[in-house]
Design an enzyme around this catalytic site. Structure first.
Site: not given
Ligand code: NAD
Length: 396
Positions: A75, A235, A275, A53, A111, A140
């Protein structure tokens, strides 16, 4: 190097640079095809910008309204005989495309929870952009080192109060089985809140506010998920859901800060189950997603991250109706997922699905395709037998 997928449980430990770049091109093309977003954001900070997202939020801002973007992510670069993580390749491809389009794009790989990285990002905003008008918080993470105490908190995906038994799927092997997850301890609940709750989001906004780097009227958004009652124990009512409640608490406090700053706003957008690397780690949820995809694709209203965020920007944040809030003050871009007929269809499938009929009753094939695509595999037009250079400069 010829790079093939190596799937280990719910992760793939390899990624394909050309496939990831093609995914970025596809998302950019989608946003451009929707036309310009003249009232969209112009100077944007995305925390968690390399996948899922957050990446979609960055692409939609850059290629929808020509925004200058700063992306923060965590990353791993390539090593001599090992490809980088997909978020690295995604960010490299995004940066190249943004610069080719004449857009400012800067990356911070480190971080986001640390004070040091915040200081670096703030300095770049001050030097290059002056201020930001949109801050997307889309982290996340499995762990967080607390910047003040040094304590390492680990997040868990567990029910709270009582154990939870339900069906789950091994998406790689296609086996449906029953899983029982024991309830989280008080420490695990607190740790998950420390990682996925709102404290770090508040720290970012407070730091930006104190440094006067928030443009008047600046907006901040963080993402959450609710979903159907069948997944609630793991969840919405589980450790992650309690952390999301804390994110909602933070949204209210950040909203108050931003309101004082030229009528800005902060809110939670509840997004669709998709996903991503984060969601594939949650028990039970991938089985739900496989059913949801089947139902929504048949109905013709299936969306991915870029469609979700583009719709959020165009129909609520920067056009259309403006923000529409539910009873709890959240924006619901999961509205199509939660439509009663979609949920009724999934609920009907749920008790019927087993290993033998998984392929027929669910879109497990679509799930697997999407999962591999996250890592740049199975993308049309890419020659996966060809030698490819895994060492790609991040740029920016
Ligand atoms: P993702 O795993 O695709 O992306 C996570 C991002 O966080 C990446 O850019 C990663 O590099 C970054 N990250 C992680 N640890 C880090 C750190 N310590 N420092 C800097 N960057 C860091 O996750 P996603 O599914 O896109 O989730 C993003 C948000 O959307 C979350 O809050 C999640 O709960 C929410 N969300 C996800 C879904 C779903 O189905 N995937 C649905 C609704 C809401």
């Amino acid at each position: 190097m010829v790079i093939k997928p190596k799937v280990r449980g719910f992760v793939c430990i390899t990624a394909h640079p050309a496939g990831c770049a093609a995914n970025i091109d596809e998302q950019i093309a989608y946003v451009k095809a929707q036309g310009p977003l003249p009232k969209g954001p112009k100077k944007v900070l995305v925390i968690g910008a390399s996948t899922g997202y957050g990446l979609a939020s960055r692409i939609a801002a850059a290629f929808g309204s020509g925004a200058a973007t700063i992306g923060v992510f965590f990353e791993r670069p390539s090593e001599p005989d090992k490809p980088a993580t997909p978020g690295w390749y995604n960010s490299a491809a995004f940066t190249k495309a943004a610069k080719a389009a004449g857009l400012y794009a800067k990356n911070f790989n480190g971080d986001a929870f640390s004070d040091a990285l915040k200081t670096e990002v703030l300095a770049a905003i001050k030097a290059d952009l002056g201020q930001v008008d949109l801050i997307v918080y889309s982290l996340a993470s499995p762990r967080r080192t607390h910047p003040k105490t040094g304590v390492v908190h680990k997040s868990t995906l567990k029910p709270v109060g009582q154990s939870y038994t339900n069906k789950t799927v091994d998406t790689d092997k296609g086996i449906v089985s029953e899983i029982t997850i024991e309830p989280a301890s008080e420490t695990e609940i607190a740790d998950t809140q420390a990682v996925m709750g709102g404290e770090d989001w508040e720290m970012w906004i407070n730091a930006l506010d104190e440094a006067k780097l928030l443009a008047p009227g600046a907006t901040s958004v963080a993402y959450s998920y609710i979903g159907p009652s069948v997944t609630w124990p793991v969840y919405k009512n589980g450790t992650i859901g309690l952390a999301k409640n804390d994110l909602e608490r933070a949204a209210k406090s950040i909203n108050a800060t931003l309101k004082c700053n030229g009528y800005g706003r902060a809110f939670i957008s509840v997004n669709k189950a998709l996903v991503t690397q984060a969601s594939s780690a949650i028990p039970v949820v991938p089985l739900y997603i496989s059913m949801l995809y089947k139902v929504m694709k048949a109905k013709g209203n299936h969306e991915g991250c870029i469609e979700q965020i583009d719709r959020l920007y165009r129909t609520q944040m920067y056009g259309g109706t403006g923000l529409l809030f539910d009873d709890a003050g959240r924006v619901r871009i999961d509205d199509w997922e939660m439509q009663p007929d979609v949920q009724e269809a999934v609920a009907k499938l749920w008790p019927e699905v087993c290993t033998e009929n998984l392929s027929a009753l669910t879109d497990i094939a679509g799930y697997r395709t999407e999962f591999l695509k996250l890592f740049g595999f199975g993308v049309p037009g890419i020659d996966y037998e060809a030698d490819v250079n895994p060492h790609v400069e991040l740029g920016g």
